[in-house]
Design a protein around this motif. Structure first.
Motif, mmCIF file in Angstrom:
data_model
loop_
_atom_site.group_PDB
_atom_site.id
_atom_site.type_symbol
_atom_site.label_atom_id
_atom_site.label_comp_id
_atom_site.label_asym_id
_atom_site.label_seq_id
_atom_site.Cartn_x
_atom_site.Cartn_y
_atom_site.Cartn_z
ATOM 1 N N GLU A 81 0.816 -1.207 0.000
ATOM 2 C CA GLU A 81 0.000 0.000 0.000
ATOM 3 C C GLU A 81 0.857 1.267 0.000
ATOM 4 O O GLU A 81 0.511 2.260 -0.642
ATOM 5 C CB GLU A 81 -0.923 0.001 1.228
ATOM 6 N N LEU A 82 1.959 1.220 0.719
ATOM 7 C CA LEU A 82 2.779 2.421 0.895
ATOM 8 C C LEU A 82 3.638 2.763 -0.315
ATOM 9 O O LEU A 82 4.274 3.810 -0.338
ATOM 10 C CB LEU A 82 3.639 2.298 2.153
ATOM 11 N N TYR A 83 3.629 1.910 -1.338
ATOM 12 C CA TYR A 83 4.283 2.298 -2.585
ATOM 13 C C TYR A 83 3.582 3.489 -3.222
ATOM 14 O O TYR A 83 4.159 4.207 -4.025
ATOM 15 C CB TYR A 83 4.315 1.144 -3.581
ATOM 16 N N ALA A 142 -6.268 1.956 11.949
ATOM 17 C CA ALA A 142 -5.550 1.378 10.821
ATOM 18 C C ALA A 142 -4.668 0.242 11.308
ATOM 19 O O ALA A 142 -4.155 0.284 12.431
ATOM 20 C CB ALA A 142 -4.695 2.434 10.123
ATOM 21 N N THR A 143 -4.493 -0.745 10.461
ATOM 22 C CA THR A 143 -3.540 -1.800 10.774
ATOM 23 C C THR A 143 -2.196 -1.412 10.177
ATOM 24 O O THR A 143 -2.123 -0.729 9.147
ATOM 25 C CB THR A 143 -3.988 -3.168 10.229
ATOM 26 N N VAL A 144 -1.155 -1.852 10.843
ATOM 27 C CA VAL A 144 0.195 -1.493 10.411
ATOM 28 C C VAL A 144 1.118 -2.679 10.640
ATOM 29 O O VAL A 144 0.979 -3.410 11.625
ATOM 30 C CB VAL A 144 0.693 -0.217 11.153
ATOM 31 N N HIS A 145 2.034 -2.852 9.723
ATOM 32 C CA HIS A 145 2.985 -3.953 9.868
ATOM 33 C C HIS A 145 3.936 -3.678 11.034
ATOM 34 O O HIS A 145 4.146 -2.533 11.418
ATOM 35 C CB HIS A 145 3.759 -4.184 8.575
ATOM 36 N N THR A 204 5.956 4.382 8.455
ATOM 37 C CA THR A 204 5.148 3.888 9.574
ATOM 38 C C THR A 204 5.833 4.113 10.915
ATOM 39 O O THR A 204 5.152 4.350 11.920
ATOM 40 C CB THR A 204 4.771 2.400 9.401
ATOM 41 N N ASP A 205 7.160 4.068 10.952
ATOM 42 C CA ASP A 205 7.857 4.369 12.205
ATOM 43 C C ASP A 205 7.548 5.802 12.646
ATOM 44 O O ASP A 205 7.318 6.056 13.828
ATOM 45 C CB ASP A 205 9.367 4.183 12.063
ATOM 46 N N ALA A 206 7.515 6.729 11.691
ATOM 47 C CA ALA A 206 7.195 8.124 12.018
ATOM 48 C C ALA A 206 5.746 8.250 12.496
ATOM 49 O O ALA A 206 5.466 9.001 13.435
ATOM 50 C CB ALA A 206 7.437 9.021 10.806
#
Length: 175
Positions: free
Chosen positions: A111-113, A133-136, A143-145
């Motif tokens: 998705e983040l592409y 939201a789900t996050v890896h 996502t770390d930010a």
């Protein structure tokens, strides 16, 4: 202040299932957003589909897609993110209605592409919108930010809490 929850967990722990169950428990709210799911042929995983909460569906990634971009052996169709996923979130932009809620599965590699999707997520997290939201669980600069942002609640999804979590979240969100 809006609720902003990131459900973090290992692959296969039940993040998507928890988010779908949450959506089904929200009787007094009409969330927008999307979920993803594996596409299987027999016992083999061959891709991933994206389905909006209003029922539209498309193949996001597949072993038969050439890429780039690609994640592992899956080529990713960015049009699915840039058109279908963003259109699912469009009712929240530019002026969300009071009580707006976005459910997003997932903030992950495929998705983040999409830079447009990353931008939309950033805007949602500054708007007057509740977001779950789900996050890896793996490290990624984007996502770390997000996980470090003020006002973000990071909830780990585990085999122990995944069944109770949707009901707890629904109660918090005023189901």
């Amino acid at each position: 202040m809006p609720t902003r929850i990131l459900l973090e967990g290992r692959p296969g722990v039940g993040k998507t299932t928890a988010l779908r169950r949450l959506a089904s428990l929200l009787h007094t709210r009409a969330p927008v957003g999307f979920t993803t799911e594996e596409i299987r042929e027999g016992t083999a995983r061959v891709g991933f589909a994206l389905e909006t909460l209003d029922g539209r569906r498309a193949v996001l990634a597949h072993v038969a897609f050439p890429g780039p971009p690609s994640v592992g052996r899956y080529g990713v169709d960015l049009r699915v993110m840039d058109e279908l996923a963003l259109s699912a979130l469009a009712p929240l932009s530019p002026s969300p209605t009071p009580g707006a809620l976005a459910l997003i599965d997932e903030l992950g590699g495929m998705e983040l592409y999409s830079s447009a999707f990353r931008k939309a997520v950033g805007e949602l997290l500054t708007a007057d919108v509740d977001v779950v939201a789900t996050v890896h669980a793996r490290h990624d600069p984007f996502t770390d930010a997000l996980k470090r942002r003020a006002g973000i609640e990071l909830v780990e999804v585990t085999a122990r809490n995944r069944d109770a979590l949707p009901g707890e979240l629904a109660a918090r969100l005023g189901a």
